[in-house]
Design a protein around this motif. Structure first.
Motif, PDB file in Angstrom:
ATOM      1  N   ARG A 247      33.586  49.893  15.816  1.00  0.00           N
ATOM      2  CA  ARG A 247      35.032  50.128  15.745  1.00  0.00           C
ATOM      3  C   ARG A 247      35.577  50.169  14.316  1.00  0.00           C
ATOM      4  O   ARG A 247      36.702  49.745  14.068  1.00  0.00           O
TER       5      ARG A 247
ATOM      6  N   VAL B 272      36.705  55.938  14.803  1.00  0.00           N
ATOM      7  CA  VAL B 272      36.752  56.497  16.157  1.00  0.00           C
ATOM      8  C   VAL B 272      36.330  57.952  16.069  1.00  0.00           C
ATOM      9  O   VAL B 272      36.741  58.652  15.141  1.00  0.00           O
TER      10      VAL B 272
ATOM     11  N   SER C 249      30.580  53.133  28.361  1.00  0.00           N
ATOM     12  CA  SER C 249      31.250  52.840  27.095  1.00  0.00           C
ATOM     13  C   SER C 249      30.694  53.714  25.982  1.00  0.00           C
ATOM     14  O   SER C 249      31.447  54.189  25.120  1.00  0.00           O
TER      15      SER C 249
ATOM     16  N   ASN D 143      32.436  56.978  26.318  1.00  0.00           N
ATOM     17  CA  ASN D 143      33.818  56.830  25.853  1.00  0.00           C
ATOM     18  C   ASN D 143      33.884  56.760  24.326  1.00  0.00           C
ATOM     19  O   ASN D 143      34.802  57.310  23.705  1.00  0.00           O
ATOM     20  N   LEU D 144      32.939  56.066  23.718  1.00  0.00           N
ATOM     21  CA  LEU D 144      32.959  55.911  22.263  1.00  0.00           C
ATOM     22  C   LEU D 144      32.730  57.244  21.543  1.00  0.00           C
ATOM     23  O   LEU D 144      33.043  57.374  20.365  1.00  0.00           O
TER      24      LEU D 144
ATOM     25  N   ASP E 102      23.911  45.079  22.495  1.00  0.00           N
ATOM     26  CA  ASP E 102      24.746  45.876  21.588  1.00  0.00           C
ATOM     27  C   ASP E 102      24.000  47.138  21.157  1.00  0.00           C
ATOM     28  O   ASP E 102      24.575  48.226  21.107  1.00  0.00           O
TER      29      ASP E 102
ATOM     30  N   VAL F  72      24.125  50.247  23.414  1.00  0.00           N
ATOM     31  CA  VAL F  72      25.227  51.200  23.274  1.00  0.00           C
ATOM     32  C   VAL F  72      24.886  52.252  22.217  1.00  0.00           C
ATOM     33  O   VAL F  72      25.091  53.451  22.422  1.00  0.00           O
TER      34      VAL F  72
ATOM     35  N   HIS G 120      43.129  51.777  14.201  1.00  0.00           N
ATOM     36  CA  HIS G 120      44.317  51.063  13.734  1.00  0.00           C
ATOM     37  C   HIS G 120      44.691  49.896  14.631  1.00  0.00           C
ATOM     38  O   HIS G 120      45.777  49.366  14.534  1.00  0.00           O
ATOM     39  N   TRP G 121      43.803  49.496  15.543  1.00  0.00           N
ATOM     40  CA  TRP G 121      44.100  48.295  16.332  1.00  0.00           C
ATOM     41  C   TRP G 121      43.176  47.157  15.919  1.00  0.00           C
ATOM     42  O   TRP G 121      42.195  47.358  15.205  1.00  0.00           O
ATOM     43  N   TYR G 122      43.506  45.980  16.385  1.00  0.00           N
ATOM     44  CA  TYR G 122      42.744  44.768  16.057  1.00  0.00           C
ATOM     45  C   TYR G 122      41.295  44.896  16.516  1.00  0.00           C
ATOM     46  O   TYR G 122      41.025  45.206  17.665  1.00  0.00           O
TER      47      TYR G 122
ATOM     48  N   ARG H 136      33.973  41.224  15.507  1.00  0.00           N
ATOM     49  CA  ARG H 136      33.106  41.295  16.675  1.00  0.00           C
ATOM     50  C   ARG H 136      31.651  41.456  16.331  1.00  0.00           C
ATOM     51  O   ARG H 136      30.782  40.988  17.040  1.00  0.00           O
ATOM     52  N   PHE H 137      31.373  42.159  15.234  1.00  0.00           N
ATOM     53  CA  PHE H 137      29.971  42.488  14.946  1.00  0.00           C
ATOM     54  C   PHE H 137      29.572  41.953  13.568  1.00  0.00           C
ATOM     55  O   PHE H 137      30.419  41.729  12.726  1.00  0.00           O
TER      56      PHE H 137
END
Lengths: 338, 338, 338
Positions: free
Chosen positions: C35, C38, C64, C67-68, C303, C306, C331-333, C337-338
């Motif tokens: 992330r 995008v 996912s 979608n990614l 992970d 994916v 632009h979102w939080y 995570r990684f």
């Protein structure tokens, strides 16, 4: 009819001009369904896919059709929610769920349920089958396929069609709907081929005759398919009989294979079937040896289902004239799918 | 509280200012939920919708809320995977599944499970109901509805609210949560109307009294609804009783219909219900003859649920100030839905 | 191999150069999976996710991944449709369903079914597991993880790998596939640790020896894990045994925990597991006290799944060189995570 904002519940809603409008829009959808172009005309819109009775084929066809117009799909399959078990009325279900989407495609095991749901819904509802009652998008894709197949063989329109319907004409919802649609056309001759016990209901036969169709009934397939444009075979709806034993009486009664086709049919007779076809040895209404016959149109039928459902969404949500405006090129592998 | 990156597990997390912030953002979501504008602020983001216990209404509401912000949804319904049957811990499930999405909405039949899952998750988790424990987004949409309905009748805020909670106050998770939320407001008067055996748990009553609420308990509906702003009816949670016989003792005990409403309630008393309402003849806690009563707010509640869930996503993913920036016009039919 | 438009059915399709190409593309996917960026390269494309046998983890990972890359997903879980019960052949199912999407990911309980489906499909099919036969994306993500973990410890490639496979080597589909993949590399030494009754099938052992691997078999874990780079533990596939009693004979036979790890393993020995791990007290093949061990790679495996699935989609749909072109900022939080 006025499509914008309307529910699509029954083929009885349509006049011939409506059918022609739907098919014209379906034609316009070809570049998108065939992945030559992408459109995002419904980018941001949500389809509520409510399949209270499961049906992979119809559900995925509606969902893909909506995705192909750029929209999102939120699905419900089966009665997962216990809301109805807890005594919720269809009115409440419709009022609530219609707040979550822009349009709804719905299947439900109970006759009349989709119309009842639609009456309370705040967004357009498209009937994806309500019990043994109606399944309008299936009837439309069948008729659209008939039209395209005839055109492929140089014919102008459905007028003058000669068609044989074969198999379980009593319980087959799709053939009932198709017969009603055919009453909108001229000079149609129809052969109804079934065991005596599984004949087409008398009121539908009557309706066709009143509309001017030539209707022949028979329990023998071979002669009846000799002079038709379309041989439309159907599955014995075994699940509708009181017992498997009773169903077995009819299993495999009418089998069409390449040898019979070659011997009895005119060249270029088109073979259709609403699918699924029963390919088990004992049933086998359309033999696998027909798979290479270019007139086997059964998979063109399901492909056409996407076009017809895209057309219904585009009409009901009033974006027909915007589809091309929001389009762009496809840049991934699309092979030779169509 | 700091919303960005936080889990939303319990209404106990919120102070009054937090509630006000959520409601302010919910108000900002109206043009998008009402399809006057489209936003793609979360275009490319993925919601992991994990409903280990099925719930069509809550699941679709969360999913549509996320779609309305431009994001994608990947869903899991029920314990389809046998991973948990194979002995996988909630810790492992959370570590794995949180790698597939940007935020998770989750329902699980076991109390405390969502908090346990959230502790191991690498992305924010929003509780969509953990057994009989918590369902914070439901409590928030109820309170948001109360606020909007009061505003509609010219009132400023929830302070000074007079509310009656009617029915099964012992097992109803939503009324417990609502009571806790109401302790954040001033001069609230509450009538708790239930059969003696289904009374509100004593600790919640105590909590309300300590916070300064005026609490009245009664087993008679008619008098108690005479001087309230909100009559909040609930369903008897029949599935929580030892036997159907025991549940039947309470079925249909409190029925509100138009005649009773007209006779006992002040004009403009708002009727609410967490839904589903039991519309079977024997139960019928809110009669269908109320459907045309403009003060029946039950479907505005579910609509408001979308706004509140959009607000939670926007806050947790920190895009509140970007929602409008990524917005555009809607060009498909939206009718007069809202 | 030529990836564009190909089915991915079996690891037997791949040569070493193919594996290296897949891993190179997987590396390219990191910014999107993490992330930091995008991409919408597959905006408008549809994945048909056909899980005739449910599997949350694999299904959501494929979904996912798609979608990614910007695509949409239409899902089918279980045999919801009665089409197959009604006698539909896999050929018909494939012909119909492949008309609804651009690529298909599929799991099916029957060995060979995915290959049969693919033969009739009009779009590329990626095998997500066909019974006890193949699960190529799992083998690829395992090998990719091995490579990344070795790199993290300063090693260049998989050549020279020392690995121990522990547990049920008879029924474990993933270890079979991994062994086959390892035959593509040089100087690999492998310890096969299992109860005598659950040994690796002889033909696979033979295949490895023929390819030049050094293969050691043992029923004792402690000594065998002393000099390896990777300790790959597996779950006893209890559901494959004739009775629970029989399965219980092997439950908990090999348990790795921090104390054993410290005492027997070299520093930085990497711990892997195909998941789900059985965390019940009686089984517990990988103790929870390893969760803080930085060499526990089990969640990096999922992970990486994916990344590998994104790579397969990008290769099969021929968009590898376009992924970055259609990318933008997030632009979102996204937290840490990684």
């Amino acid at each position: 009819m006025q499509f914008t904002g309307s529910h699509i519940i029954s083929i009885g809603q349509f006049e011939r001009a409506d059918i022609e409008r739907i098919f014209e829009v379906a034609d316009q959808m070809v570049p998108y369904a065939h992945r030559r172009r992408v459109t995002k005309v419904l980018d941001g819109a949500i389809l509520g896919s409510m399949f209270f009775e499961p049906s992979t084929r119809t559900r995925v066809s509606f969902g893909s059709a909506f995705n192909l117009l750029g929209g999102e799909v939120r699905e419900t399959i089966g009665f997962e929610s216990s809301a109805i078990a807890k005594g919720e009325s269809l009115y409440d279900t419709a009022r609530v769920l219609s707040g979550y989407s822009d349009v709804i495609s719905m299947r439900h095991p109970q006759e009349g349920s989709v119309a009842e749901f639609a009456a309370a819904s705040r967004v357009p509802v498209i009937n994806g089958g309500d019990g043994s009652n109606e399944h309008p998008s299936q009837a439309l894709l069948d008729l659209y396929t008939i039209k395209k197949e005839l055109q492929h063989h140089g014919r102008d329109d459905v007028d003058g069609l000669r068609i044989a319907l074969i198999g379980d004409l009593k319980y087959g919802r799709t053939v009932h709907s198709l017969c009603k649609l055919l009453t909108l056309f001229k000079d149609v001759t129809i052969w109804l081929i079934s065991p005596k016990e599984l004949r087409m209901p008398g009121d539908i036969v009557e309706q066709m005759r009143t509309a001017g169709l030539t209707v022949n009934e028979s329990d023998s397939m071979e002669d009846s398919i000799a002079h038709v444009d379309i041989a439309y075979s159907t599955r014995i709806q075994e699940e509708r009989f009181a017992s498997q034993e009773e169903a077995n009486l009819y299993r495999g009664r009418y089998r069409l294979n390449q040898a019979i086709y070659t011997r009895f049919c005119e060249p270029n007779t088109v073979i259709m079937h609403p699918l699924p076809r029963d390919s088990r040895a004992g049933a086998n209404e359309l033999d696998n040896d027909l798979n290479d016959n270019p007139n086997l149109a059964i998979f063109r039928q399901t492909d056409n289902g996407v076009l017809v459902r895209m057309a219904l969404f585009a009409l009901v949500l009033d974006v027909v004239d915007l589809v091309d405006k929001y389009s762009s090129d496809v840049h991934w592998y699309t092979g030779s799918r169509f």
